[in-house]
Scaffold this motif. Structure first.
Motif, short mmCIF file in Angstrom:
data_model
loop_
_atom_site.label_atom_id
_atom_site.label_comp_id
_atom_site.label_asym_id
_atom_site.label_seq_id
_atom_site.Cartn_x
_atom_site.Cartn_y
_atom_site.Cartn_z
N THR A 102 -1.86 27.53 20.04
CA THR A 102 -2.40 28.13 18.51
C THR A 102 -3.82 27.84 18.35
N MET A 103 -4.43 28.65 17.85
CA MET A 103 -5.82 28.24 17.48
C MET A 103 -6.29 29.08 16.07
N ARG A 107 -9.46 29.39 13.43
CA ARG A 107 -10.91 29.22 13.51
C ARG A 107 -11.53 30.07 12.30
N LEU A 154 -14.29 25.69 24.94
CA LEU A 154 -14.21 25.72 23.42
C LEU A 154 -15.43 25.66 22.91
N GLN A 207 -12.70 25.01 13.90
CA GLN A 207 -11.47 25.33 14.66
C GLN A 207 -10.65 24.05 15.05
N SER A 208 -9.19 24.65 15.18
CA SER A 208 -8.10 23.70 15.42
C SER A 208 -7.17 24.43 16.45
N VAL A 209 -6.82 23.41 17.35
CA VAL A 209 -5.81 23.86 18.40
C VAL A 209 -4.68 23.29 18.30
N SER A 262 -6.26 33.55 13.51
CA SER A 262 -5.13 32.84 13.72
C SER A 262 -4.75 33.41 14.97
N HIS A 263 -4.63 32.71 16.02
CA HIS A 263 -4.46 33.43 17.14
C HIS A 263 -3.26 32.32 18.11
N PHE A 295 -7.33 25.67 27.11
CA PHE A 295 -8.44 25.38 26.56
C PHE A 295 -9.01 24.14 27.33
N TYR A 339 -1.68 32.13 21.96
CA TYR A 339 -2.01 32.33 23.40
C TYR A 339 -0.56 31.87 24.47
#
Length: 257
Positions: free
Chosen positions: A222-223, A225, A99, A197-199, A239-240, A249, A242
């Protein structure tokens, strides 16, 4: 004449595999952990045949169900795949991403994972409230929207959606399919400084699952950032999604003095 190993199994046969029968750790877990380390360290490379369960069980003095359970655990993690007529084969190790303020493209390239990109959409649109708030813009202000699928070794890894202020960078599909967005931004003279950032995690929609080669409703990471330049200006909202089976992470936690 001694039996010859099947092509691709030499690396498996050369591994120093062992189990501790006095340990409280289940035997199948000990075996799966050793195989997982070999995959993560590149000792067992993508495409390597693992050999059949009988061979491994006989070599380690384990029962076939124990070996089957160890292999099943790695299949569930996406590290192995069973192919009809081929056998059990190493796929790819998970991407372990720290991260920090880096792009997925750069992280994959640094790990030798041969990143590739397909651009799904490039357009301008009126900023929704959440997008406008993240970028410090007025609601309804036009922003650039970019949607891409990022691959590693030809396998989908992530679905990336980015919003940028209009006019921040000038690029087209060829540039974004040849390199990462952060490289494009740096080439435009933007100095990336920090990010918020938030996960999280959720279930994939049918469309997302199809793009990521996952089952509908399967887990995705989800991420979100928001990235800032060295003047404090918000330059990107990412807005990703994975694949949870291919991606983790990594956090470094420090004790507060």
């Amino acid at each position: 004449m001694p039996k010859q190993p099947r092509p691709g199994t030499d690396a498996v046969l050369s591994l120093q595999l062992s189990v501790d029968r006095t340990s409280p750790v289940p035997l199948y877990f000990q075996l799966s952990q050793q195989l997982e380390r070999a995959i993560e360290q590149g000792v067992l490379t993508p495409g390597t045949l693992l050999g059949n369960e009988i061979e491994l069980a006989g070599r380690l003095g384990l029962s076939r169900p124990t070996v089957r359970q160890a292999i099943h655990a790695l299949v569930d993690k996406g590290l192995l795949v069973r192919r009809r007529g081929v056998g059990t084969q190493v796929v790819h190790s998970q991407v372990r991403r720290p991260l920090e303020l880096s792009s997925l493209y750069d992280d994959l390239e640094a790990a030798g994972r041969h990143p590739a990109t397909t651009v799904l959409r490039m357009s301008t649109e009126a900023a929704a409230p959440a997008v406008a708030d993240a970028l410090g813009l007025g609601e309804g202000t036009e922003v650039q929207r970019i949607e891409r699928v990022r691959y590693a070794h030809g396998e989908p890894m992530a679905l990336l959606t980015n919003h940028l202020p209009v006019g921040l960078v000038t690029c087209g599909t060829p540039e974004l399919e040849a390199t990462g967005l952060y490289r494009v931004m740096r080439a435009a003279g933007i100095t990336l400084h920090s990010a918020r950032q938030s996960v999280g995690a959720r279930a994939a929609t049918a469309t997302e699952a199809e793009l990521l080669a996952e089952r509908p409703g399967g887990p995705v990471l989800t991420m979100a950032r928001t990235t800032f330049d060295d003047t404090g200006r918000a330059v990107e909202l990412g807005s990703h999604l994975y694949r949870a089976s291919r991606y983790t992470f990594e956090f470094q936690l420090l004790v507060r003095p």
